[in-house]
Every structure is written in structure tokens, then in C-alpha cells.
Design an enzyme around this catalytic site. Structure first.
Site, PDB file in Angstrom:
ATOM      1  CE1 TYR A 177      17.783  22.050 -19.430  1.00 59.46           C
ATOM      2  CE2 TYR A 177      15.839  21.378 -20.670  1.00 59.46           C
ATOM      3  CZ  TYR A 177      16.431  21.707 -19.471  1.00 59.46           C
ATOM      4  OH  TYR A 177      15.686  21.698 -18.312  1.00 59.46           O
ATOM      5  CG  ASN A 187      21.668  27.726  -5.132  1.00 59.80           C
ATOM      6  OD1 ASN A 187      21.710  26.674  -5.765  1.00 59.80           O
ATOM      7  ND2 ASN A 187      21.945  28.893  -5.677  1.00 59.80           N
ATOM      8  NE  ARG A 188      20.067  29.920  -9.197  1.00 57.64           N
ATOM      9  CZ  ARG A 188      19.829  29.990 -10.505  1.00 57.64           C
ATOM     10  NH1 ARG A 188      18.622  30.309 -10.931  1.00 57.64           N
ATOM     11  NH2 ARG A 188      20.783  29.764 -11.383  1.00 57.64           N
ATOM     12  CG  ASP A 232      31.226  24.123 -11.293  1.00 61.63           C
ATOM     13  OD1 ASP A 232      30.658  23.208 -11.928  1.00 61.63           O
ATOM     14  OD2 ASP A 232      31.560  25.198 -11.812  1.00 61.63           O
ATOM     15  NE  ARG A 245      26.857  27.439 -11.198  1.00 63.01           N
ATOM     16  CZ  ARG A 245      26.466  27.699 -12.439  1.00 63.01           C
ATOM     17  NH1 ARG A 245      27.151  27.239 -13.458  1.00 63.01           N
ATOM     18  NH2 ARG A 245      25.369  28.404 -12.656  1.00 63.01           N
ATOM     19  CE  LYS A 264      17.682  18.766 -17.740  1.00 61.24           C
ATOM     20  NZ  LYS A 264      18.052  18.534 -16.340  1.00 61.24           N
TER      21      LYS A 264
HETATM   22  P1  NDP Z   1      17.460  27.067 -11.956  1.00 61.48           P
HETATM   23  O1  NDP Z   1      18.155  27.642 -13.138  1.00 61.48           O
HETATM   24  O2  NDP Z   1      16.496  27.895 -11.180  1.00 61.48           O
HETATM   25  O3  NDP Z   1      18.539  26.446 -10.940  1.00 61.48           O
HETATM   26  C1  NDP Z   1      19.557  25.613 -11.429  1.00 61.48           C
HETATM   27  C2  NDP Z   1      20.410  25.155 -10.272  1.00 61.48           C
HETATM   28  O4  NDP Z   1      21.482  24.359 -10.786  1.00 61.48           O
HETATM   29  C3  NDP Z   1      21.054  26.324  -9.528  1.00 61.48           C
HETATM   30  O5  NDP Z   1      21.150  25.992  -8.170  1.00 61.48           O
HETATM   31  C4  NDP Z   1      22.440  26.377 -10.167  1.00 61.48           C
HETATM   32  O6  NDP Z   1      23.421  26.963  -9.356  1.00 61.48           O
HETATM   33  C5  NDP Z   1      22.709  24.895 -10.311  1.00 61.48           C
HETATM   34  N1  NDP Z   1      23.819  24.644 -11.227  1.00 61.48           N
HETATM   35  C6  NDP Z   1      23.907  24.960 -12.536  1.00 61.48           C
HETATM   36  N2  NDP Z   1      25.102  24.595 -13.029  1.00 61.48           N
HETATM   37  C7  NDP Z   1      25.796  24.031 -12.004  1.00 61.48           C
HETATM   38  C8  NDP Z   1      27.084  23.466 -11.876  1.00 61.48           C
HETATM   39  N3  NDP Z   1      27.950  23.402 -12.890  1.00 61.48           N
HETATM   40  N4  NDP Z   1      27.454  22.967 -10.677  1.00 61.48           N
HETATM   41  C9  NDP Z   1      26.608  23.026  -9.640  1.00 61.48           C
HETATM   42  N5  NDP Z   1      25.383  23.561  -9.679  1.00 61.48           N
HETATM   43  C10 NDP Z   1      24.980  24.057 -10.865  1.00 61.48           C
HETATM   44  O7  NDP Z   1      16.759  25.752 -12.512  1.00 61.48           O
HETATM   45  P2  NDP Z   1      15.369  25.055 -12.141  1.00 61.48           P
HETATM   46  O8  NDP Z   1      15.171  25.032 -10.677  1.00 61.48           O
HETATM   47  O9  NDP Z   1      14.331  25.602 -13.029  1.00 61.48           O
HETATM   48  O10 NDP Z   1      15.683  23.578 -12.671  1.00 61.48           O
HETATM   49  C11 NDP Z   1      16.088  22.526 -11.809  1.00 61.48           C
HETATM   50  C12 NDP Z   1      16.151  21.245 -12.625  1.00 61.48           C
HETATM   51  O11 NDP Z   1      14.880  21.001 -13.243  1.00 61.48           O
HETATM   52  C13 NDP Z   1      17.157  21.300 -13.768  1.00 61.48           C
HETATM   53  O12 NDP Z   1      17.694  20.013 -13.947  1.00 61.48           O
HETATM   54  C14 NDP Z   1      16.294  21.671 -14.962  1.00 61.48           C
HETATM   55  O13 NDP Z   1      16.894  21.280 -16.163  1.00 61.48           O
HETATM   56  C15 NDP Z   1      15.047  20.869 -14.636  1.00 61.48           C
HETATM   57  N6  NDP Z   1      13.854  21.339 -15.309  1.00 61.48           N
HETATM   58  C16 NDP Z   1      13.376  22.602 -15.126  1.00 61.48           C
HETATM   59  C17 NDP Z   1      12.218  23.000 -15.768  1.00 61.48           C
HETATM   60  C18 NDP Z   1      11.638  24.362 -15.586  1.00 61.48           C
HETATM   61  O14 NDP Z   1      10.626  24.638 -16.267  1.00 61.48           O
HETATM   62  N7  NDP Z   1      12.170  25.216 -14.741  1.00 61.48           N
HETATM   63  C19 NDP Z   1      11.497  22.085 -16.652  1.00 61.48           C
HETATM   64  C20 NDP Z   1      12.070  20.785 -16.763  1.00 61.48           C
HETATM   65  C21 NDP Z   1      13.200  20.436 -16.107  1.00 61.48           C
HETATM   66  P3  NDP Z   1      23.664  28.576  -9.437  1.00 61.48           P
HETATM   67  O15 NDP Z   1      22.655  29.180  -8.512  1.00 61.48           O
HETATM   68  O16 NDP Z   1      25.065  28.752  -9.004  1.00 61.48           O
HETATM   69  O17 NDP Z   1      23.462  28.985 -10.870  1.00 61.48           O
END
Ligand code: NDP
Length: 239
Positions: free
Chosen positions: A145, A11-12, A53, A34, A149
Site C-alpha cells: 500500500y 459509493n462510500r 472496476d 465496483r 501511494k
Molecule cells: P473505502 O475502503 O471505504 O472505499 C474504497 C473505494 O474504492 C470503494 O468505493 C471501493 O469499491 C473502491 N475500489 C476498490 N477497488 C476498486 C477497483 N478495483 N475498481 C474500482 N473501485 C474500487 O476507502 P476510503 O474511503 O477509506 O479511502 C478512499 C481513498 O483514500 C483510498 O485511496 C485510500 O487509500 C485513501 N486513504 C484512506 C485513508 C483512511 O484512513 N481511510 C487514509 C489515507 C488514504 P467497493 O465498494 O466495490 O469496494
């Protein structure tokens, strides 16, 4: 070829960019979200959004059922959903440690295990896990974290070995710093410090991570499994 694709946390941020990219390539894409409402642009693109979730096994099962009813069995899964709860080791509570492991590692286990069922039957599948550069380099303030990872790498390589004979690949993408809500929460000073450490001198855009996921999910990547692909502007230098 239009495949049934599931992206968690679509979603984002990076998940949304991955969903967009695969939908634009012609796949039948479903995302999990979520909280809140999924952005309207997804339904405009024909992307199915299911609430889930990943810390709850029943919700994972229900999400797969909903996706399978509409798009058929999942052929490509992208385990992207994750959280961070940063704190120095001495100040980190066990609750913060286990919450991050529970979502980022065990949540991914639930999602991938359920996807593998249909993939094994079909003798075909693509699994892509979103890890992080810090899983390989470590990061002060992120023992939870980084452990989760890093755990995804051993997880993916074991899955890759188990499922290879059935034509199922499992790979990891390890982004560096990407411009999303997760890194916007860091504050300007820390963000500037980070950029100073990245050889390419900037944050990645989510689309730059999505392009690599799209490749790993494609037919062109049929001979790649158990790999960790950095998308980090040179931060890890291939680890
Ligand atoms: P965001 O925080 O922007 O988005 C995280 C997403 O994961 C949201 O859609 C969130 O849902 C969802 N989420 C979190 N917990 C749960 C749960 N229990 N069940 C279902 N959905 C869940 O993260 P990013 O887009 O930045 O990151 C995406 C991936 O990339 C992650 O794995 C992150 O660790 C990895 N990453 C990101 C980096 C960065 O610099 N941004 C760098 C390296 C890796 P909700 O909207 O409900 O919170």
C-alpha cells in the site's frame, strides 16, 4: 460553473464525501462503483453512478463513454478508488503485493490517462489523486500500500510537468487516518494506538478530505500543481 466531474470509488467513504461536496457546489458529478449498489442519496443529488472496476481497461473506457454521453467530457477527475491488503513483508504474498499495485497505482494510471485525452483537447483540466500519509512515512505491514501511494507522488509530479502547458493541474491529497470502512477494519486497540500518534488527537472525517479536494479542483487553485497536500491532523508534519 458546472463542470463534468468523475470520482472513482464514490459509493462510500472518502469518495462519497467528495462526490457530495462537488455536487453540492453545482458540478455535474459522476462516480464509479465496483460492487453493490450506489447509495440512493447520490441519485437524489443528481449524481450519475457508473459501474467500473479500475483494474479492467475495458471497464474504464466504458465508464468514460457513459459519463461523456450524459455530462460531456470529464473536466475534473478524482482518482480515489483503492484497496489495502496489509501484511508484514515476510508473510506478504506476491499476489497481495501486485493486487494492491494493480488497483492503487496502475488503476489510477488507466483512469488519469483516459481523462487526459479530453483535457488536452480542451486545454483545461484538474486531476486530483488520493494518496496517503503512509506513502511518505512508510508503515509497518503496508509495504504494498505504501509503495503504491508513494508511487502516486512521482506519477502526479510527472503528469503535472507533462500537462502544465495545457492548463491542466495534477495534485495529490495525502490523508492521515480517516473514519471510513478501511480504518474501521483495524480494530479498537489499533485505532486507539493511532489516535495517540496524531497531534490533533482524532480521526479525520471524510468531509475534511473532501474540502481539500474541492479546493484543488477549483479555480482558486489554478496556480497549484505537483503539490502533495497533507490532511492528517499533523501526523506527517508536512512530511
Ligand atoms: P473505502 O475502503 O471505504 O472505499 C474504497 C473505494 O474504492 C470503494 O468505493 C471501493 O469499491 C473502491 N475500489 C476498490 N477497488 C476498486 C477497483 N478495483 N475498481 C474500482 N473501485 C474500487 O476507502 P476510503 O474511503 O477509506 O479511502 C478512499 C481513498 O483514500 C483510498 O485511496 C485510500 O487509500 C485513501 N486513504 C484512506 C485513508 C483512511 O484512513 N481511510 C487514509 C489515507 C488514504 P467497493 O465498494 O466495490 O469496494
Amino acid at each position: 460553473m458546472s463542470r463534468s466531474v468523475l470520482v472513482t470509488g464514490g459509493n462510500r467513504g472518502i469518495g462519497l464525501a467528495i462526490a457530495r461536496s462537488l455536487a453540492d457546489a453545482g458540478d455535474k458529478v459522476a462516480i464509479t462503483y465496483r460492487s453493490g449498489e450506489p447509495p440512493k442519496e447520490l441519485s437524489d443529488r443528481g449524481v450519475l453512478a457508473v459501474k467500473c472496476d479500475i483494474t479492467d481497461q475495458e471497464q474504464v473506457e466504458q465508464a468514460y463513454k457513459e459519463v461523456e454521453d450524459v455530462h460531456g467530457r470529464v473536466e475534473v477527475v478524482v482518482a480515489n478508488a483503492a484497496i489495502n491488503r496489509d501484511q508484514l513483508l515476510l508473510r506478504m504474498t506476491e499476489e497481495d503485493f501486485t493486487a494492491v499495485l494493480e488497483t492503487n497505482l496502475t488503476g489510477t494510471f488507466r483512469v488519469v490517462k483516459r481523462a487526459s485525452r479530453g483535457m488536452l483537447r480542451a486545454r483545461n483540466g484538474r486531476i486530483v489523486l488520493i494518496s496517503s500519509v503512509v506513502g511518505l512515512s512508510g508503515s509497518a505491514g503496508q509495504v504494498n500500500y505504501a509503495a503504491a501511494k508513494s508511487g502516486l507522488v512521482g506519477f502526479a509530479r510527472s503528469v503535472a510537468r507533462e500537462l502544465a502547458s495545457r492548463n491542466i493541474t495534477c495534485n495529490v491529497v495525502a490523508p492521515g487516518f480517516v473514519d471510513t470502512d478501511m480504518t474501521r477494519a483495524l480494530g479498537e486497540e489499533r485505532r486507539a494506538e493511532i489516535v495517540g500518534q496524531v497531534p490533533l488527537g482524532r480521526y479525520a472525517q471524510p468531509e475534511e478530505v473532501a474540502a481539500v479536494v474541492r479546493f484543488l479542483a477549483s479555480e482558486d487553485a489554478a496556480y497549484i500543481t505537483g503539490a502533495v497536500i497533507p490532511v492528517d491532523g499533523g501526523l506527517g508534519m508536512g512530511h
